[in-house]
Design a protein around this motif. Sequence first.
Motif, PDB file in Angstrom:
ATOM      1  N   GLU A 129       0.920  -1.177   0.131  1.00  0.00           N
ATOM      2  CA  GLU A 129      -0.106   0.040   0.027  1.00  0.00           C
ATOM      3  C   GLU A 129       0.978   1.364   0.114  1.00  0.00           C
ATOM      4  O   GLU A 129       0.596   2.170  -0.832  1.00  0.00           O
ATOM      5  N   GLU A 130       1.971   1.141   0.868  1.00  0.00           N
ATOM      6  CA  GLU A 130       2.662   2.317   0.880  1.00  0.00           C
ATOM      7  C   GLU A 130       3.565   2.643  -0.584  1.00  0.00           C
ATOM      8  O   GLU A 130       3.778   3.873  -0.784  1.00  0.00           O
ATOM      9  N   LYS A 131       3.746   1.559  -1.143  1.00  0.00           N
ATOM     10  CA  LYS A 131       4.373   1.730  -2.565  1.00  0.00           C
ATOM     11  C   LYS A 131       3.367   2.354  -3.540  1.00  0.00           C
ATOM     12  O   LYS A 131       3.738   3.128  -4.287  1.00  0.00           O
ATOM     13  N   ILE A 132       2.118   1.840  -3.581  1.00  0.00           N
ATOM     14  CA  ILE A 132       1.033   2.581  -4.251  1.00  0.00           C
ATOM     15  C   ILE A 132       0.910   4.018  -4.169  1.00  0.00           C
ATOM     16  O   ILE A 132       1.030   4.915  -4.838  1.00  0.00           O
ATOM     17  N   GLN A 133       0.844   4.420  -2.560  1.00  0.00           N
ATOM     18  CA  GLN A 133       0.628   5.623  -2.297  1.00  0.00           C
ATOM     19  C   GLN A 133       1.877   6.563  -2.797  1.00  0.00           C
ATOM     20  O   GLN A 133       1.634   7.644  -3.086  1.00  0.00           O
ATOM     21  N   SER A 134       3.134   6.039  -2.636  1.00  0.00           N
ATOM     22  CA  SER A 134       4.399   6.881  -3.087  1.00  0.00           C
ATOM     23  C   SER A 134       4.439   7.247  -4.586  1.00  0.00           C
ATOM     24  O   SER A 134       4.650   8.251  -5.162  1.00  0.00           O
ATOM     25  N   ILE A 135       3.665   6.191  -5.216  1.00  0.00           N
ATOM     26  CA  ILE A 135       3.748   6.343  -6.757  1.00  0.00           C
ATOM     27  C   ILE A 135       2.600   7.296  -7.093  1.00  0.00           C
ATOM     28  O   ILE A 135       2.858   8.307  -7.889  1.00  0.00           O
ATOM     29  N   LEU A 136       1.430   7.190  -6.370  1.00  0.00           N
ATOM     30  CA  LEU A 136       0.483   8.247  -6.487  1.00  0.00           C
ATOM     31  C   LEU A 136       1.040   9.726  -6.422  1.00  0.00           C
ATOM     32  O   LEU A 136       0.688  10.696  -6.899  1.00  0.00           O
ATOM     33  N   ILE A 137       2.028   9.894  -5.211  1.00  0.00           N
ATOM     34  CA  ILE A 137       2.346  11.124  -4.982  1.00  0.00           C
ATOM     35  C   ILE A 137       3.424  11.456  -5.840  1.00  0.00           C
ATOM     36  O   ILE A 137       3.211  12.824  -6.369  1.00  0.00           O
ATOM     37  N   LEU A 138       4.194  10.571  -6.306  1.00  0.00           N
ATOM     38  CA  LEU A 138       5.023  11.169  -7.339  1.00  0.00           C
ATOM     39  C   LEU A 138       4.265  11.405  -8.693  1.00  0.00           C
ATOM     40  O   LEU A 138       4.674  12.692  -9.457  1.00  0.00           O
ATOM     41  N   LEU A 139       3.274  10.807  -9.199  1.00  0.00           N
ATOM     42  CA  LEU A 139       2.524  11.007 -10.456  1.00  0.00           C
ATOM     43  C   LEU A 139       1.778  12.561 -10.043  1.00  0.00           C
ATOM     44  O   LEU A 139       1.897  13.399 -10.987  1.00  0.00           O
ATOM     45  N   GLY A 140       1.162  12.679  -9.020  1.00  0.00           N
ATOM     46  CA  GLY A 140       0.537  13.822  -8.697  1.00  0.00           C
ATOM     47  C   GLY A 140       1.323  15.191  -8.681  1.00  0.00           C
ATOM     48  O   GLY A 140       0.976  16.148  -9.228  1.00  0.00           O
ATOM     49  N   SER A 141       2.548  14.833  -8.102  1.00  0.00           N
ATOM     50  CA  SER A 141       3.467  16.003  -8.272  1.00  0.00           C
ATOM     51  C   SER A 141       4.043  16.435  -9.470  1.00  0.00           C
ATOM     52  O   SER A 141       3.997  17.511  -9.807  1.00  0.00           O
TER      53      SER A 141
END
Lengths: 276, 289
Positions: free
Chosen positions: A3-15
Amino acid sequence: MKEEKIQSILILLGSFFMVGFCLLPFIYMLVTSFSSSPDYLSSKVSFGFTFNNYRSVLGTDSLHFMQYLRNSLLISAISAFFCVFIASLGAYSITRLNLPHKMGFLFFILAISMFPQVCLISYLFKLMTSLGWINTYFALILPYIAWILPLCLWILASYFAQIPAELDKAALIDGCTPWQVLYKIILPVSRPGIFSTALLAFIFAFNEFLFSLILTSDHNARTIPVGIALFQGLHGEIPWGNIMAASIIAVIPILLIIIMFQKNIIQGLTRGAVKG
Amino acid sequence: MNKELRSPLLFIAPVLTFILIFILLPVIGTVVTSLYKDITYLDNKFIFFENYRQIFQDPGFWQSLRFTMFFILVSIPLEMLLGLIFAILIDQEVPYKGFLRVCILIPWAIPAAISSRTWELIYNYNYGLANFICSFTGISVQPVNWLGTSLGAFFSLVLADVWKTTPFIAIILLTGLQIIPGEIYLQAQVDRANFLQRFFKITLPLLKPVFIVALLFRTIDGLRIFDIIYILTHGGPGGATASLSHYSYKYFLAGDFGYGSAVSTTLFIISFLLSLVYLKFGKFQNTLS
C-alpha cells in the motif's frame, strides 16, 4: 508495504502533474521570449533563438517597460511599508489595548475586504481628479494601502495574539507607555510575522490591476501589469516576443521573493488567507 | 474622553481613516450615484430607482449575471477539487517539498494581467500552444477558435482562472490538513485502515470546516472577476463573457456613472449577502486565541 508503494507512486505522479500544471504557461512565456517568431509552433517556421526581444524591451525607451516596472516596484514597496505600519498599530489596539467591540470590528474589516473593487473606482477616479492626483504615485499608493489593510490587520492580529501577555504587562508595570510597548516589545518579538505580512502586502500591491488601469494614464505612474496588458503593436501585429520578454522581466522580482521566502509566504497566507 | 478608551482608539484611528476615505466613502458614493442620472457632460439628475428599473429590463445585465453565475458554478468546483489534491501533495514529507511549494506559489504570485497575456498567446488560433497540443495529441484535427466563440471563450477563461486561483485554495486547505492531529492517522494505521479509507473517513470530514470557508471565500472572490476577462475576451464575443464587474466597468468607461454605479451596487449587494454567510460559517473568532 504494498500500500505504501502505491501511495508513493501516486504522490510522485501527482507531483509531476502539479508541477507541469503550474509551470507550463510560465515555461511557454520563457521559451517564447527567446524566439524571433512567436509562431514557431506552427510548422514551417523555425524557432530562431534570439536575445532581440530582451534587447528591445530593455533598450527602447519609448516602450517605457522599465519605467512601468520601476513604478510598480516603488508603489508596491511604499504601499506595503505603510500598510504594515498602520496595520500593526491597529492589530496592537485590537489584541492588547482592550478596544471595545474588537470582534465586531474585525468582522467589519473582513466584510470590507470582500467588497468588489469595481464599486470603488468611479468615486476614486472623481476624488483623485479633484485632487489633481490622477497619474501620480499618490493616486495608487493611498487606495492600495486601504485595499490591503484588512489582510495585513488580520494576519498581524493573529501573530500578536500569540505573544504571551505577561511580556507587555510587565513592561506596562515598569511604566512604559503603550507606544513603547509596541515599539520595544511587540514589534521586535514578531519580526518574522511582520516580514511575512510585508511580503504578502507587496505581492498583493504588485498584482493589483483595476485601480492602476483607472487612476493612471501613462508611464509616469502606470504599473507593469497595466503596461503589459495595454501593450499593442504599432502596426497591428501583436509583438508577442516583446510582451513575453517584458513579462519575464516583470516576474523576476516576484520569482526571487517566492524562491527566497517561500516559507514566510506560506506561513503568512495560512495565517491570514482563511480570514480573507 | 476617558483614559481607558483613548489609546485603543488612537492606535486604531489610522486604519479607520484609510478605510473610511478609500473604501467606505467610495461605496456609499457609488450607491448614491446609482440613484442619479449621472453622465459626463450632462447635468446630474436625481431619478431614484430608475436605473435599477432599467437594469431589470436590460438583457445585457441578465446575460452578464448569468455568465458570472455559470462561471462560478463551473470554475470553483474544479478549483476546489484540484486544490484539495494539491494541498495533499504539498503536505507530504518528500525531499522535494520546497520545490513543490515554490511551484505552487508561481501562478498565485504572477499578476493575473501578466499571465493573462500569456494565456492570450496560448489560445491564439493560428500558432498558440493550445491548438498545437490539440493537433499534436489528435484531440482535434481542426484548430479550435478558443476566444472567438462563446463556448470556447468560456472554457478558456475557466482554465486561466483555475490555473491562477487553485494554488490559493490549496494553501488554505493546507492549513486545514495541518491541524488534523497526527495521532488519529497512527491509530487508523493500527486499525489497518488503508489510505483511501483514511482519506474518506478522517481527512475529508475533519477538513470540512476549512473547505467551506475556502469555498465561500472563492465564491465571493469569483463574483468580482475582472482582470483575466479584461485581457482575454473584453467580455466578448458579443457580451457572452462580460462578468458583472466588467459590465459595469464598460458603463464607467463610456461616462455613464449612474447606470454603471447601479450595476456595481447590485454586485455589491450580492457579494455582501454572501459575505454575511461567509462570516457566519468561518470560525474567525479563533484567530485571537
